[in-house]
Design a protein around this motif. Structure first.
Motif, mmCIF file in Angstrom:
data_model
loop_
_atom_site.group_PDB
_atom_site.id
_atom_site.type_symbol
_atom_site.label_atom_id
_atom_site.label_comp_id
_atom_site.label_asym_id
_atom_site.label_seq_id
_atom_site.Cartn_x
_atom_site.Cartn_y
_atom_site.Cartn_z
ATOM 1 N N UNK A 226 1.488 15.501 5.779
ATOM 2 C CA UNK A 226 0.609 14.143 5.981
ATOM 3 C C UNK A 226 1.288 13.002 6.876
ATOM 4 N N UNK A 227 0.578 12.095 6.730
ATOM 5 C CA UNK A 227 0.949 10.993 8.138
ATOM 6 C C UNK A 227 1.160 9.516 7.208
ATOM 7 N N UNK A 228 2.499 9.074 7.304
ATOM 8 C CA UNK A 228 2.509 7.746 6.536
ATOM 9 C C UNK A 228 2.013 6.630 7.601
ATOM 10 N N UNK A 229 1.651 5.670 7.122
ATOM 11 C CA UNK A 229 1.104 4.538 8.004
ATOM 12 C C UNK A 229 2.065 3.389 7.972
ATOM 13 N N UNK A 230 1.839 2.442 8.962
ATOM 14 C CA UNK A 230 2.922 1.148 8.914
ATOM 15 C C UNK A 230 2.418 0.584 10.078
ATOM 16 N N UNK A 231 2.904 -0.778 10.331
ATOM 17 C CA UNK A 231 2.561 -1.606 11.467
ATOM 18 C C UNK A 231 2.735 -1.077 12.746
ATOM 19 N N UNK A 232 2.073 -1.260 13.631
ATOM 20 C CA UNK A 232 2.370 -1.003 15.016
ATOM 21 C C UNK A 232 3.097 -1.556 15.840
ATOM 22 N N UNK A 233 3.498 -2.824 15.572
ATOM 23 C CA UNK A 233 4.484 -3.717 15.907
ATOM 24 C C UNK A 233 5.493 -3.908 14.666
ATOM 25 N N UNK A 234 6.588 -3.072 14.570
ATOM 26 C CA UNK A 234 7.176 -2.979 13.300
ATOM 27 C C UNK A 234 8.272 -4.120 13.359
ATOM 28 N N UNK A 235 7.861 -4.629 12.455
ATOM 29 C CA UNK A 235 9.046 -5.962 11.959
ATOM 30 C C UNK A 235 10.386 -5.398 11.487
#
Length: 365
Positions: A226-235
């Protein structure tokens, strides 16, 4: 709460798009999101703006060189120049790009707003991925399509990139000689903001932290299937990458950062919410940023010799991207700074998003 506020302040510099803060009861719940497959193409008018009786609208499908099926909204007057419209990054054609295409069509252009690969009604797996290479090719694929229409003058095809897709449109135009002029509005350099942080804000250590997180997540995705999701500009907070499966929160704090507030107002309220919009409902795949760390969108701008227009707002946090690209670009070039306008005003604020400049510039193709 301090950490949460810091998180939101960092997030706001992501390449989203928004408006003016609205009442909380106007927020659209993300549970309304619709997941579509390649075969499920909606034919009803489901845009976030009213259809004009001066414009014909048709849902179209075309492929890029990677065999990915793209779906777009074709807005057509008759026998006039064509404009390819894309962006913002993480939005769909029913939002700002569609509005710009719709309004330019009213002014006499054949326009095509489309969903980039991996998003909206277009094809590409896994969903929620982005690629500077493939997404730049998407722009040229759209040129293929409009150039085959019988009422399009192939010598009068231009491109308009909004926010993060300004860079894809410029990149396509550096090698696609069929694109005769490029206009950008609310420009973002995604390779810079993702790979180096907004305003080149990552320290060397923070950049390494983000890359380590992304690549360790690839192991987890490969193991789980599966694919996790997150910010594209990661803080990066306290030396660690911050995680979230949504770019924008469900609600805002009482005193949100103003840039976060305008993004929220566009994507999470009735003003600009759309069920297929990634920015409205979720986040990109966590491993998506990898390609943007490896790719510099503007390397070839200095070698491009065609008219280019940069429009941005006086109060926009992305203005420095437009100024930087303007400095690199060759003549003929133009920079328009809209007074008292922020980044998201240029998505749908009729008083500030400067269709006069865009239509006048593109009309000179």
């Amino acid at each position: 709460m301090k950490i949460q506020n810091l998180t939101l302040s960092f997030m706001l510099t992501t390449s989203l798009l928004g408006g003016n803060l609205m009442a909380s009861n106007n927020v659209v719940p993300s549970s309304m999101a619709q997941i579509t497959t390649t075969s499920e193409i909606t034919q009803i008018w489901d845009k976030t703006f009213v259809k004009s009786d001066k414009v014909e609208h048709k849902k179209v499908r075309f492929k890029n060189h990677y065999g990915i099926s793209l779906v777009g909204d074709l807005y057509t007057p008759k026998n006039l120049p064509a404009i390819i419209v894309s962006g913002p990054f993480g939005a769909v054609k029913e939002q700002s790009s569609g509005l710009h295409a719709h309004e330019l069509a009213k002014r006499g252009f054949i326009t095509l707003a489309f969903d980039p690969s991996f998003t909206g009604e277009s094809g590409g797996e896994p969903r929620g991925m982005a690629s500077p290479d493939i997404n730049s090719e998407d722009v040229s694929a759209a040129v293929d399509f409009v150039g085959l229409l019988p009422n399009v003058d192939r010598e009068k095809i231009g491109a308009l990139g909004i926010c993060g897709f300004s860079g894809m449109s410029l990149t396509a135009a550096t090698s696609d000689t069929r694109i005769k002029a490029v206009a950008t509005t609310a420009m973002y350099d995604m390779s810079s903001s993702i790979g180096h942080g907004m305003g080149d804000g990552y320290t060397k250590k923070e950049r390494e932290t983000v890359l380590e997180y992304i690549n360790l997540q690839r192991w987890e995705d490969a193991k789980s299937g599966t694919y996790a999701r997150n910010y594209h500009e990661v803080p990066v907070v306290d030396g660690k990458a911050l995680l979230s499966d949504k770019i924008l929160p469900e609600t805002l704090d009482d005193d949100p950062h103003p840039v976060l507030a305008v993004f929220f107002d566009y994507y999470r309220t009735k003003r600009g919410y759309h069920a297929r919009s990634l920015n409205s409902n979720s986040a990109w795949l966590a491993q998506m940023p990898t390609a943007f760390f490896q790719f510099k969108l503007y390397d070839n701008i200095k070698d491009m010799n065609k008219p280019v227009l940069f429009v941005n707002g006086e109060n926009s946090h992305s203005l420095h991207f437009s100024k930087r690209a303007y400095e690199i670009a060759n003549e003929p070039k133009e920079l328009v700074v809209v007074p008292n306008a922020h980044h998201v005003d240029l998505y749908d604020n009729y008083k500030k998003f400067h269709l006069i400049n865009l239509s006048s510039f593109l009309g000179k193709i």
